[in-house]
Enzyme design. Structure first.
Site, short mmCIF file in Angstrom:
data_model
loop_
_atom_site.label_atom_id
_atom_site.label_comp_id
_atom_site.label_asym_id
_atom_site.label_seq_id
_atom_site.Cartn_x
_atom_site.Cartn_y
_atom_site.Cartn_z
N LYS A 218 0.85 -1.18 0.00
CA LYS A 218 0.00 0.00 0.00
C LYS A 218 0.90 1.24 0.00
CE LYS A 218 -3.82 -2.32 0.26
NZ LYS A 218 -4.89 -2.19 -0.75
N ASP A 245 -0.29 0.01 -4.51
CA ASP A 245 -1.74 0.23 -4.49
C ASP A 245 -2.04 1.50 -3.71
OD1 ASP A 245 -4.48 0.14 -4.24
OD2 ASP A 245 -4.57 -1.86 -3.34
N GLU A 271 -1.98 0.37 -8.65
CA GLU A 271 -3.39 0.00 -8.53
C GLU A 271 -4.19 1.17 -7.98
OE1 GLU A 271 -3.87 -3.82 -6.76
OE2 GLU A 271 -5.63 -3.23 -5.62
N GLU A 298 -11.48 -2.91 -8.26
CA GLU A 298 -12.17 -3.38 -7.05
C GLU A 298 -13.35 -2.49 -6.67
OE1 GLU A 298 -8.45 -2.80 -4.66
OE2 GLU A 298 -9.85 -2.18 -3.13
N ASP A 321 -13.99 -7.67 -8.95
CA ASP A 321 -14.25 -7.98 -7.54
C ASP A 321 -15.56 -8.76 -7.46
OD1 ASP A 321 -13.84 -6.87 -4.46
OD2 ASP A 321 -15.94 -7.10 -5.01
N HIS A 348 -9.40 -8.79 -7.60
CA HIS A 348 -9.24 -8.24 -6.26
C HIS A 348 -9.79 -9.23 -5.24
CE1 HIS A 348 -11.10 -5.92 -2.83
NE2 HIS A 348 -9.83 -5.63 -2.70
MG LIG Z 1 -6.56 -2.59 -3.93
#
Ligand SMILES: [Mg+2]
Length: 448
Positions: A218, A245, A271, A298, A321, A348
């Site tokens: 992240k 992400d 992402e 997602e 997703d 995802h």
């Molecule tokens: Mg993500």
């Protein structure tokens, strides 16, 4: 003739905020939750489905599912599960409820839970896991469940049928390969923003040793922190791909600058660099961060947005997703759109139960749609699997083929009982310690 006699919803929440599992630049304190539904018939059949959410608001989705459930109660179950295209359209295009979307947000997700619960009954009836049921259905049957409304300029029934007919070639061999070797996975477990450097390094090393195809970090909180964490992760995993992400944290120009600021660590993809609705923004970012790939999906509400992302050449990777869109049918449409544009799907997952559900789409994609695993992998996060009747199984960094009949949605009864919010025994013990009871403004809202 069996009919639907009851449709029961439950608000299930897990206190994941206590450990900062799932924390990122936007979702700073998620309590992973499921708006859960069980469809029962007077023939003794049961279908399970749910929508994933981050905590507060889960009661809104259960309430929306209740509103749509009224359209199904008392109906002949065979008519629904053997014509799932019509069943889906009956919910998604309801003349009055449609006003609340159309085809986005809470209503789309609520439809998805019910549609997937119907697929759960169908798959259990045929004693097959969902992916195998889909893989063994005739191409025309699959085409019949897809709603081509508003995507026919990119994908019409004829073209979809061509893709699925072409997918028959070698299908039996690919199903055998899936049964024997499963499907590649990557893991996000090392990279949550709330984790210490020590935990990041330890989990990154473990992921590489466990045979995962990639790890994901992240990013988007602070560029200096991101550079430090990327350097640590790169050192820990060597040449293994590392995706990043941002969970929609940035505006377009900022996204390009930030990603280029991390380029020396060779990120595999960025992402959700910006708002999931900003199709042209994604195209601009993609052009600005080459050779870093752009991935999103997602939070993409429906097949129509995916169509435009593909038409605008805005993404390199499509991340469908399992509970964001209107269930199994719409995700089949998304797989076919990706195949039509030759873009790989890397679904995802994470949250609660998303791994259990989404694996079926990748297995089906390999068996009967794209026929390829190249550049494709399923996200894996190691939380909350113990609550499921058939938890996912990871072997050598790959998802093993799910074997139990159904969609994989079914949560164990004691878990449903314990984590019912707010009156389940688990919540009575947790009290007000989890974030679900303390409202916080998302950093996206703070910046705008
Ligand atoms: Mg993500």
């Amino acid at each position: 003739m069996a009919t639907i006699t009851s449709i029961i919803t439950q608000d299930i929440r897990f206190p994941t905020s206590l450990e900062l599992d799932g924390s990122d630049a936007v979702n700073v304190d998620p309590d992973y939750s499921a708006a859960y539904v069980i469809i029962r018939t007077d023939g003794g059949e049961e279908g399970h489905g749910f929508v994933f959410s981050c905590g507060r608001g889960n009661e809104i989705i259960t309430s929306a599912i209740d509103s749509y459930a009224a359209l199904l109660r008392g109906r002949d179950i065979d008519e629904l599960i053997f014509d799932l295209g019509t069943a889906s359209r009956r919910l998604v295009h309801d003349s009055q409820l449609r006003w609340l979307g159309p085809e986005k947000g809470v209503t789309q997700m609520a439809c998805g839970a019910l549609i997937s619960a119907l697929w759960d009954i169908r798959a259990k009836r045929e004693k097959k896991p969902l992916w195998l049921l889909l893989s063994e259905m005739e191409p025309q049957e699959i085409v019949d469940v897809v709603d081509f409304t508003h995507i026919s300029d990119a994908l019409d029934p004829t073209r979809a049928l061509d893709i699925l007919v072409a997918g028959r070639e070698g299908k039996a061999r690919r199903i055998e390969a899936l049964m024997a070797n499963g499907y590649p996975a990557y893991t996000t477990s090392p990279g949550w923003l709330g984790y210490s450097d020590e935990k990041l390094v330890r989990l990154s090393r473990e992921a590489a040793a466990d045979g995962f195809s990639m790890i994901k970090l992240k990013v988007g909180g602070n560029i200096d922190d991101d550079r430090r964490r990327m350097a640590l992760a790169r050192e820990a995993v060597g040449s293994l791909p590392i995706a990043i992400d941002a969970n929609q944290r940035w505006d377009v120009a900022e996204a390009i600058d930030w990603v280029n600021g991390l380029a020396d660590f060779d990120p595999y993809w960025i992402e959700e660099p910006t708002s999931t609705d900003d199709i042209l923004g994604h195209a601009t970012i993609r052009a600005g961060v080459v050779p870093v790939r752009v991935a999103t999906g997602e939070a993409v509400a429906n097949r129509i947005v995916f169509k435009q992302l593909l038409q605008a050449q805005a993404i390199d990777v499509l991340q469908l997703d399992s509970t964001r869109v209107a269930g199994v049918n719409e995700n089949i449409a998304n797989l076919l759109l990706a195949a039509r544009f030759n873009v790989p799907v890397c679904p995802h997952a994470g949250g609660v139960g998303l791994c259990e559900l989404v694996q079926h789409f990748s297995f089906f994609d390999y068996a009967a749609v794209s026929g390829s695993q190249e550049g494709r992998m399923i996200e894996y996060v190691d939380h909350l699997h113990e609550h499921f009747v058939e938890p996912i199984r990871i072997t050598n960094g790959r998802y093993a083929a799910p074997l139990s009949p159904g969609t994989g949605a079914q949560i164990l009864s004691p878990s449903l009982e314990k984590w019912r919010f707010p009156q389940g025994e688990g919540w009575l013990e947790i009290g007000s310690r989890a974030a679900v009871t303390v409202p916080v403004v998302s950093p996206v809202g703070v910046n705008q």
